[in-house]
Design a protein around this motif. Structure first.
Motif, PDB file in Angstrom:
ATOM      1  N   VAL A 113     -12.081-134.292  41.649  1.00 56.65           N
ATOM      2  CA  VAL A 113     -11.026-135.093  41.973  1.00 56.65           C
ATOM      3  C   VAL A 113     -10.813-135.877  42.862  1.00 56.65           C
ATOM      4  O   VAL A 113     -10.233-135.515  44.044  1.00 56.65           O
ATOM      5  CB  VAL A 113      -9.494-133.782  41.423  1.00 56.65           C
ATOM      6  N   GLY A 114      -9.915-137.243  42.486  1.00 58.66           N
ATOM      7  CA  GLY A 114      -9.072-137.843  43.441  1.00 58.66           C
ATOM      8  C   GLY A 114      -7.834-138.183  42.723  1.00 58.66           C
ATOM      9  O   GLY A 114      -7.549-137.731  41.981  1.00 58.66           O
ATOM     10  N   ALA A 115      -7.071-139.180  43.479  1.00 60.20           N
ATOM     11  CA  ALA A 115      -5.400-139.840  43.249  1.00 60.20           C
ATOM     12  C   ALA A 115      -5.466-141.240  43.816  1.00 60.20           C
ATOM     13  O   ALA A 115      -6.035-141.356  44.521  1.00 60.20           O
ATOM     14  CB  ALA A 115      -4.607-139.200  44.150  1.00 60.20           C
ATOM     15  N   VAL A 116      -5.041-141.544  42.793  1.00 60.07           N
ATOM     16  CA  VAL A 116      -4.125-142.604  43.128  1.00 60.07           C
ATOM     17  C   VAL A 116      -2.624-143.140  42.865  1.00 60.07           C
ATOM     18  O   VAL A 116      -2.236-142.464  41.658  1.00 60.07           O
ATOM     19  CB  VAL A 116      -5.213-144.105  42.331  1.00 60.07           C
ATOM     20  N   GLY A 117      -2.000-143.458  44.444  1.00 61.35           N
ATOM     21  CA  GLY A 117      -0.464-143.231  44.176  1.00 61.35           C
ATOM     22  C   GLY A 117      -0.098-145.040  44.307  1.00 61.35           C
ATOM     23  O   GLY A 117      -1.038-145.877  44.911  1.00 61.35           O
ATOM     24  N   TYR A 118       1.306-144.950  43.687  1.00 61.01           N
ATOM     25  CA  TYR A 118       1.494-146.173  43.674  1.00 61.01           C
ATOM     26  C   TYR A 118       2.931-145.952  44.494  1.00 61.01           C
ATOM     27  O   TYR A 118       4.052-145.105  44.390  1.00 61.01           O
ATOM     28  CB  TYR A 118       2.121-146.511  42.408  1.00 61.01           C
ATOM     29  N   CYS A 119       3.724-146.972  45.841  1.00 61.70           N
ATOM     30  CA  CYS A 119       4.858-146.923  46.808  1.00 61.70           C
ATOM     31  C   CYS A 119       5.291-145.270  46.858  1.00 61.70           C
ATOM     32  O   CYS A 119       4.487-145.147  48.053  1.00 61.70           O
ATOM     33  CB  CYS A 119       6.304-146.767  45.836  1.00 61.70           C
ATOM     34  N   LEU A 120       6.512-144.427  46.579  1.00 61.95           N
ATOM     35  CA  LEU A 120       6.169-142.865  46.734  1.00 61.95           C
ATOM     36  C   LEU A 120       4.623-142.321  46.589  1.00 61.95           C
ATOM     37  O   LEU A 120       4.349-141.729  47.486  1.00 61.95           O
ATOM     38  CB  LEU A 120       7.462-142.406  45.898  1.00 61.95           C
ATOM     39  N   GLY A 121       4.565-142.838  45.368  1.00 66.49           N
ATOM     40  CA  GLY A 121       2.969-142.023  45.151  1.00 66.49           C
ATOM     41  C   GLY A 121       2.164-143.047  46.020  1.00 66.49           C
ATOM     42  O   GLY A 121       0.847-141.518  46.512  1.00 66.49           O
ATOM     43  N   GLY A 122       2.341-143.751  47.208  1.00 70.88           N
ATOM     44  CA  GLY A 122       0.865-144.204  47.853  1.00 70.88           C
ATOM     45  C   GLY A 122       1.458-143.424  48.868  1.00 70.88           C
ATOM     46  O   GLY A 122       0.955-142.934  49.447  1.00 70.88           O
ATOM     47  N   ARG A 123       2.420-143.003  49.354  1.00 65.60           N
ATOM     48  CA  ARG A 123       2.489-141.889  50.488  1.00 65.60           C
ATOM     49  C   ARG A 123       2.076-140.907  49.930  1.00 65.60           C
ATOM     50  O   ARG A 123       2.155-139.955  51.151  1.00 65.60           O
ATOM     51  CB  ARG A 123       4.470-142.381  50.793  1.00 65.60           C
ATOM     52  N   LEU A 124       2.812-139.807  48.778  1.00 64.29           N
ATOM     53  CA  LEU A 124       1.923-138.490  48.115  1.00 64.29           C
ATOM     54  C   LEU A 124       0.445-139.329  48.320  1.00 64.29           C
ATOM     55  O   LEU A 124       0.070-137.632  48.582  1.00 64.29           O
ATOM     56  CB  LEU A 124       2.768-138.728  47.177  1.00 64.29           C
ATOM     57  N   ALA A 125       0.312-139.910  48.200  1.00 63.15           N
ATOM     58  CA  ALA A 125      -1.670-139.995  48.061  1.00 63.15           C
ATOM     59  C   ALA A 125      -2.259-139.853  49.436  1.00 63.15           C
ATOM     60  O   ALA A 125      -3.557-139.281  49.938  1.00 63.15           O
ATOM     61  CB  ALA A 125      -1.949-141.098  47.693  1.00 63.15           C
ATOM     62  N   ASN A 143     -11.321-134.657  46.672  1.00 68.86           N
ATOM     63  CA  ASN A 143     -12.416-135.367  46.650  1.00 68.86           C
ATOM     64  C   ASN A 143     -11.548-137.210  47.891  1.00 68.86           C
ATOM     65  O   ASN A 143     -13.293-137.308  48.285  1.00 68.86           O
ATOM     66  CB  ASN A 143     -13.208-135.535  45.541  1.00 68.86           C
ATOM     67  N   ALA A 144     -11.213-137.956  46.883  1.00 73.01           N
ATOM     68  CA  ALA A 144     -10.769-139.292  47.058  1.00 73.01           C
ATOM     69  C   ALA A 144      -8.867-139.261  47.080  1.00 73.01           C
ATOM     70  O   ALA A 144      -8.985-139.010  46.147  1.00 73.01           O
ATOM     71  CB  ALA A 144     -11.398-140.431  46.784  1.00 73.01           C
ATOM     72  N   SER A 145      -8.796-140.442  48.120  1.00 74.22           N
ATOM     73  CA  SER A 145      -7.276-140.793  47.520  1.00 74.22           C
ATOM     74  C   SER A 145      -7.208-142.693  48.021  1.00 74.22           C
ATOM     75  O   SER A 145      -7.996-142.574  48.755  1.00 74.22           O
ATOM     76  CB  SER A 145      -6.368-139.944  48.379  1.00 74.22           C
ATOM     77  N   VAL A 146      -6.199-142.754  47.167  1.00 74.03           N
ATOM     78  CA  VAL A 146      -5.929-143.995  46.852  1.00 74.03           C
ATOM     79  C   VAL A 146      -4.403-144.496  46.998  1.00 74.03           C
ATOM     80  O   VAL A 146      -4.062-143.979  46.459  1.00 74.03           O
ATOM     81  CB  VAL A 146      -6.608-145.102  46.249  1.00 74.03           C
ATOM     82  N   GLY A 147      -3.839-145.175  48.095  1.00 77.20           N
ATOM     83  CA  GLY A 147      -2.457-144.962  48.043  1.00 77.20           C
ATOM     84  C   GLY A 147      -1.922-146.728  48.275  1.00 77.20           C
ATOM     85  O   GLY A 147      -3.131-147.730  48.639  1.00 77.20           O
ATOM     86  N   TYR A 148      -1.050-147.423  46.858  1.00 79.29           N
ATOM     87  CA  TYR A 148      -0.325-148.925  47.442  1.00 79.29           C
ATOM     88  C   TYR A 148       0.745-148.648  47.896  1.00 79.29           C
ATOM     89  O   TYR A 148       1.703-148.151  47.666  1.00 79.29           O
ATOM     90  CB  TYR A 148      -0.573-148.967  45.407  1.00 79.29           C
ATOM     91  N   TYR A 149       1.025-149.580  48.871  1.00 79.41           N
ATOM     92  CA  TYR A 149       2.221-150.103  49.279  1.00 79.41           C
ATOM     93  C   TYR A 149       2.697-148.594  49.855  1.00 79.41           C
ATOM     94  O   TYR A 149       3.681-148.294  49.311  1.00 79.41           O
ATOM     95  CB  TYR A 149       2.613-151.151  48.442  1.00 79.41           C
ATOM     96  N   ALA A 150       1.751-147.760  50.373  1.00 79.71           N
ATOM     97  CA  ALA A 150       2.706-146.522  50.700  1.00 79.71           C
ATOM     98  C   ALA A 150       4.217-146.732  51.756  1.00 79.71           C
ATOM     99  O   ALA A 150       3.696-147.350  52.402  1.00 79.71           O
ATOM    100  CB  ALA A 150       1.541-145.257  51.343  1.00 79.71           C
ATOM    101  N   VAL A 151       4.850-146.132  51.528  1.00 79.07           N
ATOM    102  CA  VAL A 151       6.266-146.049  52.189  1.00 79.07           C
ATOM    103  C   VAL A 151       6.384-144.926  53.327  1.00 79.07           C
ATOM    104  O   VAL A 151       5.860-143.789  52.687  1.00 79.07           O
ATOM    105  CB  VAL A 151       7.398-146.135  51.361  1.00 79.07           C
TER     106      VAL A 151
END
Length: 233
Positions: free
Chosen positions: A117-129, A139-147
């Motif tokens: 299972v992986g996770a990808v998040g954006y903004c708030l979701g990037g921080r949560l990733a 197993n793997a995570s990606v954050g976009y423009y994490a705050v």
């Protein structure tokens, strides 16, 4: 196939929340949790799930704002809705959000027969990733423009599985001094990769709308796809 999955919360209670779910037409390679921005599980997040399903992954986006109000969907290009989104961000309990993501990991792992299972998040979701990488068995995570990651760098020692972060060079919510702290704190970490995108602002990889910067979004999404292909196979 598009549907909604009921996910039981942790803690032994009877509470549950919904997660938008997109299934591939063939047996899934793995599962990817798509973590929302402050705008809820809106059309853009659902499209991202559908895009991952088209690439052979089970994609699932939990409604993390359900305790505020289930089913929040906002448009960042509408000023009034942007302001409403900031209010939800301030009201959101991130610790509970991580527990809901962990519950989603548990459910997604069952849905792919115990696979990765992986996770990808954006903004708030990037921080949560980032928090998910440090606090769960993802197993793997990606954050976009994490705050706000400068306040979480002390947790980096707990990141045991691959994490990638996309950094917008002209991010109005992540100033350059914070970006520098991210590099100082994470560049030497064996499990962390940082990618910089000079000249673009927060939200550059949005699915649609005024924030999207096509070239940077395509580059970032291609890197994310390769990252998951390597780490979720």
């Amino acid at each position: 196939m598009k549907s909604y999955t009921e996910i039981n919360t942790f803690g032994g209670g009877a509470e549950e929340f919904l997660a938008y779910t997109s299934q591939p037409t063939t047996p899934p390679k793995a599962a990817i949790i798509v973590i929302q921005e402050i705008f809820g599980v809106n059309e853009g997040i659902r499209i991202k799930c559908d895009q991952w399903a088209a690439k052979g992954y089970l994609a699932i986006a939990p409604d993390l704002f359900w305790r505020i109000r289930p089913g929040i969907e906002l448009d960042p290009d509408v000023p009034e809705q942007m302001q409403e989104a900031f209010g939800h961000y301030n009201a959101f309990d991130q610790e509970q959000g991580i527990r809901d993501i962990e519950a989603t990991i548990r459910e997604a792992r069952k849905m792919v027969g115990g696979g990765k299972v992986g996770a990808v998040g954006y903004c708030l979701g990037g921080r949560l990733a980032y928090m998910t990488a440090a606090r769960t068995d993802i197993n793997a995570s990606v954050g976009y423009y994490a705050v706000g990651l400068d306040g979480l760098l002390g947790e980096s020692h707990a990141i045991a599985h691959p994490l990638a972060l996309h950094i917008a060079g002209n991010d109005g919510f992540v100033p350059k001094d914070i970006q520098a702290k991210m590099h100082e704190g994470l560049d030497g970490h064996p499990k962390v990769t940082l990618w910089d995108y000079p000249g673009v602002d927060h939200g550059f990889a949005a699915t649609m709308g005024n924030r999207r910067v096509e070239d940077a979004a395509m580059l970032a999404d291609g890197r994310t796809e390769a990252f998951f292909a390597q780490n979720l196979s």
